[in-house]
Write a protein that holds these residues in place. Sequence first.
Motif, PDB file in Angstrom:
ATOM      1  N   TYR A 179      17.122  -1.872 -34.424  1.00  0.00           N
ATOM      2  CA  TYR A 179      17.293  -2.787 -33.280  1.00  0.00           C
ATOM      3  C   TYR A 179      16.940  -4.226 -33.658  1.00  0.00           C
ATOM      4  O   TYR A 179      17.388  -5.166 -33.020  1.00  0.00           O
ATOM      5  N   VAL A 212      17.706  -7.291 -31.108  1.00  0.00           N
ATOM      6  CA  VAL A 212      18.935  -7.995 -30.731  1.00  0.00           C
ATOM      7  C   VAL A 212      19.056  -7.995 -29.208  1.00  0.00           C
ATOM      8  O   VAL A 212      18.655  -7.044 -28.537  1.00  0.00           O
ATOM      9  N   ASP A 213      19.585  -9.065 -28.662  1.00  0.00           N
ATOM     10  CA  ASP A 213      19.559  -9.291 -27.212  1.00  0.00           C
ATOM     11  C   ASP A 213      20.303  -8.244 -26.401  1.00  0.00           C
ATOM     12  O   ASP A 213      19.849  -7.837 -25.341  1.00  0.00           O
ATOM     13  N   GLU A 214      21.458  -7.795 -26.925  1.00  0.00           N
ATOM     14  CA  GLU A 214      22.360  -7.030 -26.044  1.00  0.00           C
ATOM     15  C   GLU A 214      21.886  -5.616 -25.711  1.00  0.00           C
ATOM     16  O   GLU A 214      22.478  -4.941 -24.889  1.00  0.00           O
ATOM     17  N   ASP A 218      12.632  -7.835 -19.865  1.00  0.00           N
ATOM     18  CA  ASP A 218      12.256  -9.112 -20.456  1.00  0.00           C
ATOM     19  C   ASP A 218      11.374  -8.858 -21.668  1.00  0.00           C
ATOM     20  O   ASP A 218      10.933  -7.739 -21.905  1.00  0.00           O
ATOM     21  N   GLU A 219      11.066  -9.922 -22.374  1.00  0.00           N
ATOM     22  CA  GLU A 219      10.207  -9.810 -23.544  1.00  0.00           C
ATOM     23  C   GLU A 219       8.817 -10.336 -23.204  1.00  0.00           C
ATOM     24  O   GLU A 219       8.667 -11.431 -22.686  1.00  0.00           O
ATOM     25  N   SER A 250       6.399  -8.376 -28.028  1.00  0.00           N
ATOM     26  CA  SER A 250       6.489  -9.076 -29.321  1.00  0.00           C
ATOM     27  C   SER A 250       5.330 -10.030 -29.540  1.00  0.00           C
ATOM     28  O   SER A 250       4.731 -10.533 -28.596  1.00  0.00           O
ATOM     29  N   ALA A 271      10.664  -8.283 -31.763  1.00  0.00           N
ATOM     30  CA  ALA A 271      11.967  -8.746 -31.293  1.00  0.00           C
ATOM     31  C   ALA A 271      13.137  -7.905 -31.780  1.00  0.00           C
ATOM     32  O   ALA A 271      13.181  -7.497 -32.936  1.00  0.00           O
ATOM     33  N   CYS A 319      10.641  -5.344 -24.121  1.00  0.00           N
ATOM     34  CA  CYS A 319      10.210  -5.636 -25.483  1.00  0.00           C
ATOM     35  C   CYS A 319       8.829  -6.288 -25.471  1.00  0.00           C
ATOM     36  O   CYS A 319       8.548  -7.133 -24.626  1.00  0.00           O
ATOM     37  N   ARG A 358      13.607 -15.906 -36.219  1.00  0.00           N
ATOM     38  CA  ARG A 358      12.760 -16.717 -35.332  1.00  0.00           C
ATOM     39  C   ARG A 358      11.761 -17.541 -36.143  1.00  0.00           C
ATOM     40  O   ARG A 358      11.490 -18.689 -35.822  1.00  0.00           O
ATOM     41  N   GLY A 370      19.063  -4.742 -24.180  1.00  0.00           N
ATOM     42  CA  GLY A 370      18.553  -4.765 -22.804  1.00  0.00           C
ATOM     43  C   GLY A 370      17.328  -3.920 -22.539  1.00  0.00           C
ATOM     44  O   GLY A 370      17.038  -3.584 -21.387  1.00  0.00           O
ATOM     45  N   VAL A 410      15.750 -10.137 -36.883  1.00  0.00           N
ATOM     46  CA  VAL A 410      15.536 -11.075 -35.771  1.00  0.00           C
ATOM     47  C   VAL A 410      14.176 -11.788 -35.842  1.00  0.00           C
ATOM     48  O   VAL A 410      14.122 -13.012 -35.708  1.00  0.00           O
TER      49      VAL A 410
END
Length: 333
Positions: free
Chosen positions: A124, A151-153, A313-314, A160, A149, A158, A196, A155, A192
Amino acid sequence: MTRRLTEVAQKAGVSEATVSRVLNGRGGVSESTRVAVLTALDVLGYERPSKLRGERARLVGLVLPELQNPIFPALAEVVTGSLAQRGFTPALCARTIGGISEMDYVEMLLDHQVSGVIFAGGSYALADAQHDHYRRLTDRGLPVVLVNAGVDELGFPCVSTDDAVAVEQAYGHLRSLGHERIGLVLGPADHVPSRRKLSAMANVAGWAEGEECVERSSFSMEGARVAASKLIERGVTGVICASDVMALGTIRAARRLGRSVPADVSVVGFDDSALMTCTDPPLTTVRQPIEMMGQAAVDLLVNQIEGAGVLADELLFEPELVVRGSTAPAPGH
């Protein structure tokens, strides 16, 4: 049958009569006691009575990428302890080279009717990796939490460490010691958290496109040694690494090139995993708050299992710079 009753009663910490009432579906037993008995049954490997099989075993999968990096056993300790306190049985799945893939573990966990899954470091976090097995979990409506973190898609909720703050802390520390040539040893280009860290470094160091002083490697000591050697040969005097294991590889690289740490090259790790106080020199690193992150991951998962709404959300946790002996003033300062 009597032996089974005795074993389950001991494991669950209740009387044999209570176990019998649960197995026969009779009343007069609290929900928490009932759950404890069924969990004990699962853990001891006994089959549930057919009328109780439709319920999920209170098993939760914890999928780790490896156990060689001490940060993952440390996280596993927090998560498994917290799950046990909440009445869940952790199923630890750690990938090994040439062993079971993350995809296979997901299939196995689904077969075992798990209540949810916590992933810590997996595909992921790699933008170019296969993500189909995560969609299987989404399709089943299975509660999932990611640690660090992704990948965004996807959902999923998370938990971190704030990679940007980690880099700012490490960079600020090296700059305060007079280092001007500061480089990064990061994971793969599609990783990811490494992306960052690079973005934050470019921002604080004012790197323009093409000026990045970065080398990439696998998250291994040998891989990092090769990557760090290139940076040191380019005149870098301060190196920020994406893990403590990579930092140890960087120290090894400096020594093989005849440099001293920290007199010639300063090295900063990331994690503050076990034994970093005992390395030579003791490692300056950015500490991930593993205890708080592990607890938060379990809280998020249990809330989902119990039907409470959880925002995808993260949650970002603040890291902490821990200064030890692997950093010193830049040569000539």
